[in-house]
Design an enzyme around this catalytic site. Structure first.
Site, PDB file in Angstrom:
ATOM      1  N   ARG A 150       0.847  -1.188   0.000  1.00 55.01           N
ATOM      2  CA  ARG A 150       0.000   0.000   0.000  1.00 55.01           C
ATOM      3  C   ARG A 150       0.885   1.240   0.000  1.00 55.01           C
ATOM      4  NH1 ARG A 150      -3.211  -2.960  -1.542  1.00 55.01           N
ATOM      5  NH2 ARG A 150      -5.313  -3.466  -0.754  1.00 55.01           N
ATOM      6  N   GLU A 198      -4.373   6.912  -5.710  1.00 55.31           N
ATOM      7  CA  GLU A 198      -4.477   6.077  -6.908  1.00 55.31           C
ATOM      8  C   GLU A 198      -5.836   6.258  -7.570  1.00 55.31           C
ATOM      9  OE1 GLU A 198      -1.485   2.500  -5.388  1.00 55.31           O
ATOM     10  OE2 GLU A 198      -3.645   2.118  -5.510  1.00 55.31           O
ATOM     11  N   HIS A 225       0.074   0.000 -10.028  1.00 58.39           N
ATOM     12  CA  HIS A 225      -0.680  -0.955  -9.207  1.00 58.39           C
ATOM     13  C   HIS A 225      -1.095  -2.168 -10.049  1.00 58.39           C
ATOM     14  CE1 HIS A 225      -3.165  -1.179  -5.283  1.00 58.39           C
ATOM     15  NE2 HIS A 225      -2.980  -2.410  -5.758  1.00 58.39           N
TER      16      HIS A 225
END
Length: 313
Positions: free
Chosen positions: A236, A265, A286
């Site tokens: 994270r 994000e 990601h």
């Protein structure tokens, strides 16, 4: 008996066109699929839903209070930090995530970032594309540093399924692996992170985001690392104090970083880590979890959890 209604808020994040999603047709559930859901659309879309499925759409207390018929929240991911789980538990809403579906994919991605950094892959690839190899007076280019994973000390934060797979991969390359103790865990006999950082050649984060791990790698801890060390984060973004990381990289107090996650994000165009053009900073969007096999396992497991809930209801 009326079918239960299940709303999937960010269906497109699963890239469903590449998956077998036929199981939904056989379930006693009325699925309502939304490709994307913005923050101001959430309440209206879940207001009458019995079931809410989300990957990264935030389900806060204020939002959940509006979903008066909701009895089940399915998280289409492992991390549940985007859902107020405690409120759900206190209000009779079952929350189910999917664990371990992407362990191999994320571990593979973490190792890819490490290998790219220790071999200066990005810099050499750029040189070839820009014609520098063709212009060389000798058969090779060797002006960017290259080192081995063999013999390096890798400190891993998080010893779950992903952390264990990363450890196995690193050991296959001949690296020494040490797991750091959990934050604020009195019964963990492993060495604490602060003790390990000065000897680490690689620090790789594989822990959940909690109050005790928020900005775990802050300016102080980054200052404990060797200038030749690399930091990897596939967990994270909020685990790292990003401004401190950027300063450490610019000042060459850290050899490099490989990140698959950021604190925001998608990141805004002016995000400091996106704006910089440092050769020793690798950022992927990601995407560590997006292997087809991992996404199929995620979807199948999420549907299995939901089907079990519906049948038991």
């Amino acid at each position: 008996m009326q079918k239960l209604t299940a709303v999937i808020l960010d269906y497109a994040s699963l890239k469903p066109a590449t998956l077998d999603v036929s199981v939904m047709d056989s379930m006693d559930v009325n699925f309502v699929l939304h490709e994307h859901t913005s923050a101001d659309e959430v309440v209206a879309r879940i207001r009458d839903a019995h079931i809410v499925l989300t990957n990264k759409v935030q389900l806060t207390v204020d939002v959940l209070k509006q979903a008066r018929q909701c009895r089940y929240v399915g998280v289409l991911a492992t991390g549940t930090n985007n859902v107020d789980v405690k409120w759900c538990e206190n209000n009779g809403i079952t929350v189910k995530n999917v664990s371990n579906y992407g362990s191999a994919a994320v571990a593979q991605h973490a190792l890819m970032l490490m290998l790219n950094l220790v071999t200066s892959f990005s810099a050499y690839h750029s040189d070839v594309r820009q014609g520098r190899w063709s212009e060389s007076f000798q058969f090779c280019l060797s002006h960017h540093p290259v080192s081995l994973l063999e013999g390096k000390h890798a400190v891993l934060v998080g010893s779950g399924a992903i952390g264990m797979k990363v450890a196995k991969l690193l050991q296959g390359f001949g690296a020494k692996v040490t797991f750091a103790a959990r934050q604020n865990a009195d019964n963990d006999s492993r060495p604490d992170l602060d003790t390990l950082l000065p000897t680490a050649d690689i620090v790789s984060l594989h822990c959940p985001l909690t109050p005790s791990t928020q900005q775990l790698m802050n300016a102080r801890r980054l200052g404990l690392m060797k200038s030749s060390a690399f930091l990897i984060n596939t967990a994270r973004g909020e685990l790292i104090e990003e401004t401190a990381l950027l300063a450490a990289l610019k000042q060459k107090r850290l050899a490099g970083a490989g990140l698959d996650v950021l604190s925001a994000e998608p990141p805004p165009p002016d995000h400091p880590l996106i704006q910089t053009n440092l050769p020793n900073l690798l950022i992927t969007p990601h995407s560590a979890w997006v292997a087809n096999e991992a996404r199929q396992t995620l979807f199948d497991t999420a549907m299995s959890h939901l089907n079990a809930f519906v049948k038991a209801d």
